[in-house]
Each structure stands twice: as C-alpha cells, then as structure tokens.
Design a protein around this motif. Structure first.
Motif, PDB file in Angstrom:
ATOM      1  N   TYR A 233       0.962  -1.328   0.026  1.00  0.00           N
ATOM      2  CA  TYR A 233      -0.114  -0.274  -0.053  1.00  0.00           C
ATOM      3  C   TYR A 233       0.745   1.222  -0.020  1.00  0.00           C
ATOM      4  N   GLY A 234       0.226   2.669  -0.117  1.00  0.00           N
ATOM      5  CA  GLY A 234       0.916   3.623  -0.088  1.00  0.00           C
ATOM      6  C   GLY A 234       0.095   4.875  -0.238  1.00  0.00           C
ATOM      7  N   ASN A 235       0.714   5.876  -0.556  1.00  0.00           N
ATOM      8  CA  ASN A 235       0.017   7.389  -0.852  1.00  0.00           C
ATOM      9  C   ASN A 235      -0.105   7.514  -2.366  1.00  0.00           C
ATOM     10  N   ASP A 236       0.187   6.526  -3.237  1.00  0.00           N
ATOM     11  CA  ASP A 236       0.236   6.599  -4.586  1.00  0.00           C
ATOM     12  C   ASP A 236      -0.632   5.420  -5.262  1.00  0.00           C
ATOM     13  N   ASN A 237      -0.720   5.627  -6.518  1.00  0.00           N
ATOM     14  CA  ASN A 237      -1.680   4.486  -7.134  1.00  0.00           C
ATOM     15  C   ASN A 237      -1.393   4.211  -8.512  1.00  0.00           C
ATOM     16  N   PRO A 238      -0.951   2.855  -8.952  1.00  0.00           N
ATOM     17  CA  PRO A 238      -0.986   1.651  -8.013  1.00  0.00           C
ATOM     18  C   PRO A 238       0.424   1.761  -7.384  1.00  0.00           C
TER      19      PRO A 238
ATOM     20  N   GLU B  61      -8.871  -1.076  -0.166  1.00  0.00           N
ATOM     21  CA  GLU B  61      -9.397  -0.688   1.046  1.00  0.00           C
ATOM     22  C   GLU B  61      -8.466  -0.203   1.973  1.00  0.00           C
ATOM     23  N   ASP B  62      -9.064   0.324   3.092  1.00  0.00           N
ATOM     24  CA  ASP B  62      -8.151   1.141   3.860  1.00  0.00           C
ATOM     25  C   ASP B  62      -7.428   0.296   4.914  1.00  0.00           C
ATOM     26  N   PRO B  63      -6.134   0.178   4.896  1.00  0.00           N
ATOM     27  CA  PRO B  63      -5.261  -0.573   5.938  1.00  0.00           C
ATOM     28  C   PRO B  63      -5.294  -0.092   7.433  1.00  0.00           C
ATOM     29  N   ASP B  64      -5.987   1.188   7.576  1.00  0.00           N
ATOM     30  CA  ASP B  64      -6.115   1.814   8.782  1.00  0.00           C
ATOM     31  C   ASP B  64      -4.730   1.711   9.582  1.00  0.00           C
ATOM     32  N   PHE B  65      -3.738   2.180   8.812  1.00  0.00           N
ATOM     33  CA  PHE B  65      -2.076   2.286   9.528  1.00  0.00           C
ATOM     34  C   PHE B  65      -2.254   3.332  10.741  1.00  0.00           C
ATOM     35  N   GLU B  66      -1.417   3.096  11.715  1.00  0.00           N
ATOM     36  CA  GLU B  66      -1.418   3.749  12.814  1.00  0.00           C
ATOM     37  C   GLU B  66      -0.977   5.709  12.552  1.00  0.00           C
ATOM     38  N   ALA B  67       0.264   5.901  11.854  1.00  0.00           N
ATOM     39  CA  ALA B  67       0.539   6.912  11.249  1.00  0.00           C
ATOM     40  C   ALA B  67       1.783   6.776  10.388  1.00  0.00           C
ATOM     41  N   PRO B  68       1.345   6.261   9.170  1.00  0.00           N
ATOM     42  CA  PRO B  68       2.484   5.867   7.985  1.00  0.00           C
ATOM     43  C   PRO B  68       3.364   6.749   7.896  1.00  0.00           C
TER      44      PRO B  68
ATOM     45  N   MET C 117       3.423   1.523  11.487  1.00  0.00           N
ATOM     46  CA  MET C 117       2.696   0.789  10.749  1.00  0.00           C
ATOM     47  C   MET C 117       1.639  -0.187  11.155  1.00  0.00           C
ATOM     48  N   ARG C 118       1.601  -0.295  12.498  1.00  0.00           N
ATOM     49  CA  ARG C 118       0.301  -1.125  12.884  1.00  0.00           C
ATOM     50  C   ARG C 118      -0.990  -0.841  12.348  1.00  0.00           C
TER      51      ARG C 118
END
Length: 522
Positions: free
Chosen positions: A414-419, A467-474, A479-480
């Motif tokens: 995952y990340g802040n880009d796509n794909p 879908e959202d991984p809901d990372f703590e504070a990426p 990355m929890r």
C-alpha cells in the motif's frame, strides 16, 4: 559652485543629525540582559565528532545602548565548547571562541550567540561509555554577572575508518573480487576490511563507521542483540564473495526503546536528523556472499537499506530477513538484483523510489510483510513494490533473467500513490503470485488484462484491493493496523507466521501484514 554648496549643505545636516544622537555612548551592562533560554542543550554527540550549531538569543530590553564587558565560558580556555557572538570569534589565540570583550548591544535590540562542541571523552576521565559535559556562559562579572548553562551528553564509541596517507591525504580504498571471476579488482570505494577482532559488534558501545567496512572471504560479521551501528555520510557495509552477515537482534520488552533490536542509522544523533533519508550509503550483499540473515533489526535513513545481488538459484536463500523494519531510504528499502530473498514480519516504508524492488529476475518469498510507501519528500517514479526480469546497460542493450518465484502471502502492499505495485516482464519466465493480501491497485488502463488480470488464480488469490489498511501513522513509520483495517482476517493459516513483529501470537482469524490489529491509544 552649486555642487559645492549642495555638498556643504548635506554635510552640515549630517553633522547636525550626528550631534543630536548619542549612538556611540554605550553604558556598561547592569545585569539586565534577557535570554531566549536558560539552558543550552546540545544534543548527544559521539566522542571526537563535532556537534551541530546551536544558538542563544540575548536581548537588551532597555532604552539604553549597553556594552557587555565580557562574555566567556566559565571553564575558560579549557572549555570544550566554542562560540561565535554575532559573527565575531573573540580574542585571538587560545581564547578564540572562548572570550569576548566589550560586546555592544543597542537599545531594544538583540544578538545571537552560536555554540558548538567537539569533545574527546577520553580527556574527561569518564568511567562509563557516556559522560554529561557541562559549562556556563558568563556575561560580565561581579554583582552584574549573568549566566546560561550549556549541557552535552557525550558518548564513547568504537570508530572504524580507512587509513589516510598523511603526506598525500589519500584515503584507503577497497580491492576485492567484484564480478566473481577470481581476480581482485581495485575500486574507488573508500574503506577497509574488518580485522578478525572487529567482526563481532556487541552492545557495549556504539559503532561509528567512516567509509565502507568490508567483510573478507570466509569471514562473518555478527551484530549481537542491542548493538547500535552508525554510519557517516557515504558509508556502509560490504559483504564480499564467500563472506556472511549475521544480524542477531532479539525481541524487545519495550517497543519504544527497542533495547534488544539492532539499530542501524546515521551518525548524527540530533533530533533534526532523526528521520532524514539518505544520510549514509547501504549494506551491500555482493554477488557470492552467502548465508546472510537479519533478525530484529531497524535500518533507517540510508540511500538503499539493503542492496542484495546474485545467487538466485542456491539451495538456501541469499538473504533471510525476519522481524525487521527498513524505512526513510532516499532510494530503495531493499533492492534485489537477480537474487533470492526470504522475508517474514518485515516492514518497509518511506522510500524515494520503491520500498522493495526485485529486479533482473530472481526468487523472492515475502510472508506477513508490510510493503508500504508514504514518501512525501519529493516526486517518486516507482510504486512501493517493483518486480522485473531485465536490466538495460549503457548501450541500451536489454538483458533478461528468469523471475522463478515472487510470492507475497498475507501481506499489505500500500501507499500514498496508485498503483502501488508494478510488474515489468521482458522474458518468458515470470512467476509471481499475490495471495490473501491487501493491495493498492486501481488503474483501469492496466487492470483486467495480462499480468494484471486479478481474476487469474495462477497469479492472484483471495486478495482485497484498495481498501483502507488503517495504519497508525504511516508518515511517521508507525505501521500497526487499527481496529478498522480491511487487512483484518483476510490472511490464510496456510502461510501464517506464529507471532507478529512485536511477538504477539497470531490465532483465530489471520490479519495480513507484519502486525496483528490493535486499538491505538488516543
């Protein structure tokens, strides 16, 4: 004549204006200075390595121009600190940077004092591996004296650096068999081979490395649990043909202190540098190095965290990495070239290019890994995960090598880009599979055909997309995954690893990624 009269008129005005002012009539300071801080804390430094520059702002809040008779360190010329007062270095000789006389400060004005230090811990009589060094800046003397404390924590360390020719200034460079042809090659890489006595890094003192510390054929560099390794700019480790790297960290009881983790980073300890990418080079596992393993390590702020080359078809993997984190790399977190890597419970994040790149074919198996990229320091060309089976030389000739395996099981990509994953195939053998993973890929121009046919069970099985991984504070490399993560329960017990990166047992429904989900503290 007109010019002369004009000049005399202006000159007269200047004399009249000057005579009405007392700018150059300074009164002695009466102890009325004010300071932006009452203590200057210089962040932790290593013995004999210069600190960053810190500043103190000094104010004259009165309506009178004043002169400060003296500014000096309490320890005088023996002080390990040095200062600069508004661009001046003070008296010459031994007192330069230590003692200043008649420093003028205008009414309702301020001046800057800049403070630095370089301290040899061996001159302080320290009995431990660290020493708190203090001094005071004294303003004036007697009844009008004011002072500011200056404090620095100095750490002792084991320093490893190449030799330098005192006459020519030439720094030692490495020579070893680069291409595996049995011939020693000269390089321009500054560094030296570690001696047998240096091949075990303990947790007794930090290690500070200048240039590349190389491990020779038949030797193994071992980093014990709790070891701290710091690299100067353009420095790193090279594991040559027939040599090995063993990083043997252990699970820590305190996830913030990571007391048993092996931590590898740059040599600047100031908070300003805590998360700055590209401060040092790489850990380079050269073609022919063997039996490399890494467990419970944090590698950060490199150019390339791990550069792994060659040996794709050996019976054991070139590198086995478990329970580790690599982040804040200016280029790649892990860059593999025609090699073999096995990874479990590994977190990769924040890379200027890709967090993981398996290039020029090879064999890669990642299980319960979080391969993410939330880089926001500049434009990045590549996604979090890159796989290809070719290289292009300087003549634009394309060379192809088989990608025999690339399996990503129970992972988050995952990340802040796509794909956030890219597959580049040139040859006939390009074997990969994503299973039970949370993937970011939402590109209509690519998806649905060829190697991006997500309905083809040969390459994709039981994945969740976008879908959202809901990372703590990426963006801060936390990355929890939280209680709202779409990675919860999508993993398969077929691939599961018994515990997560923090030692928490995996049971029941299996979460994808390196961590089981948790509820974050607000």
């Amino acid at each position: 004549m007109k010019r002369l009269l004009s000049f005399m008129f202006c000159f007269g005005i200047l004399i009249f204006w000057s005579s009405c002012r007392n700018d150059f009539e300074f009164s002695p300071s009466q102890g009325q200075l004010e300071f932006a801080k009452d203590t200057i804390y210089l962040d932790t430094v290593f013995s004999n390595i210069g600190s960053s520059t810190y500043n103190l702002k000094v104010y004259n809040r009165s309506d009178e121009d004043i002169v400060i008779p003296t500014i000096q360190f309490e320890n005088g010329t023996d002080s390990r600190y040095r200062m600069n007062v508004d661009g001046e270095t003070g008296l010459e000789g031994a007192q330069e940077g230590k003692f200043f006389e008649d420093v003028e400060l205008l009414a309702n004005d301020s001046l800057y004092i800049f403070i630095e230090t370089t301290i040899d811990i061996n001159t302080l009589g320290a009995l431990e591996n660290q020493f708190l060094y203090t001094d005071r800046i004294l303003f004036d003397a007697g009844n009008h004296q004011q002072d500011i404390d200056v404090v620095t924590l100095v750490k002792d360390a084991v320093f490893i650096y190449p030799s330098k020719d005192e006459i020519t200034g030439t720094i030692e460079t490495l020579s070893f068999d680069i291409d595996g042809d049995g011939v020693i090659d000269d390089t321009t890489t500054q560094g030296r081979f570690l001696t047998d006595e240096e091949l075990t890094f303990t947790n007794e003192k930090p290690y500070v490395i200048y240039g590349y510390a190389a491990v020779n054929t038949g030797k193994t560099l071992t980093m014990e649990a709790g070891a701290r390794v710091h690299f100067h700019a353009d420095s790193g480790i090279i594991i040559t043909d027939g040599a090995s790297l063993h990083i043997d960290g252990a699970l820590s009881s305190n996830p913030d202190l990571l007391e048993n983790e092996v931590i590898i980073e740059g040599d600047r300890l100031e908070p300003l540098y805590e998360d700055i990418p590209g401060q040092w080079g790489t850990i380079w596992l050269y073609n022919g190095s063997t039996n490399n393993h890494i467990n419970h390590a944090t590698i950060k702020n490199a150019t390339v965290g791990l550069l792994v080359e060659g040996n794709p078809n050996t019976t054991t993997d070139k590198l086995t990495i478990t329970n580790s984190q690599i982040y804040n790399t200016s280029s790649f977190g892990i860059l593999g070239r025609a090699t073999s890597i096995s990874a479990e419970n590994v977190v990769l994040n924040n890379s200027g290019q890709s967090s993981f790149a398996g290039t020029y074919g090879g064999k890669y198996n990642f299980t319960h890994c979080t391969i993410a990229n939330y880089w926001n320091s500049s434009f990045r060309e590549y996604p979090a995960l890159l796989l290809n089976d070719y290289i292009v030389d300087e003549n634009n000739t394309v060379y192809v090598n088989d990608l025999t395996e690339a399996n990503f099981n129970n992972c988050i990509i995952y990340g802040n880009d796509n794909p956030e994953f890219l597959l580049e195939q040139q040859g006939d053998v390009f074997q990969f599979k994503f299973s039970n993973s949370l993937l970011r890929f939402n590109n209509l121009n690519l998806s649905g055909n060829g190697i991006y046919d997500f309905e083809d069970s040969t390459f994709y099985a039981n994945n969740v997309f976008n879908e959202d991984p809901d990372f703590e504070a990426p963006y801060d490399n936390k990355m929890r995954i939280g209680a709202d993560s779409e990675a919860i329960g999508i993993g398969s017990s077929e691939f599961t690893v018994a515990t997560d990166l923090l030692g928490n047992p995996r049971s029941g429904a299996i979460d994808a990624g390196a961590y089981i989900h948790t509820t974050f503290n607000e």
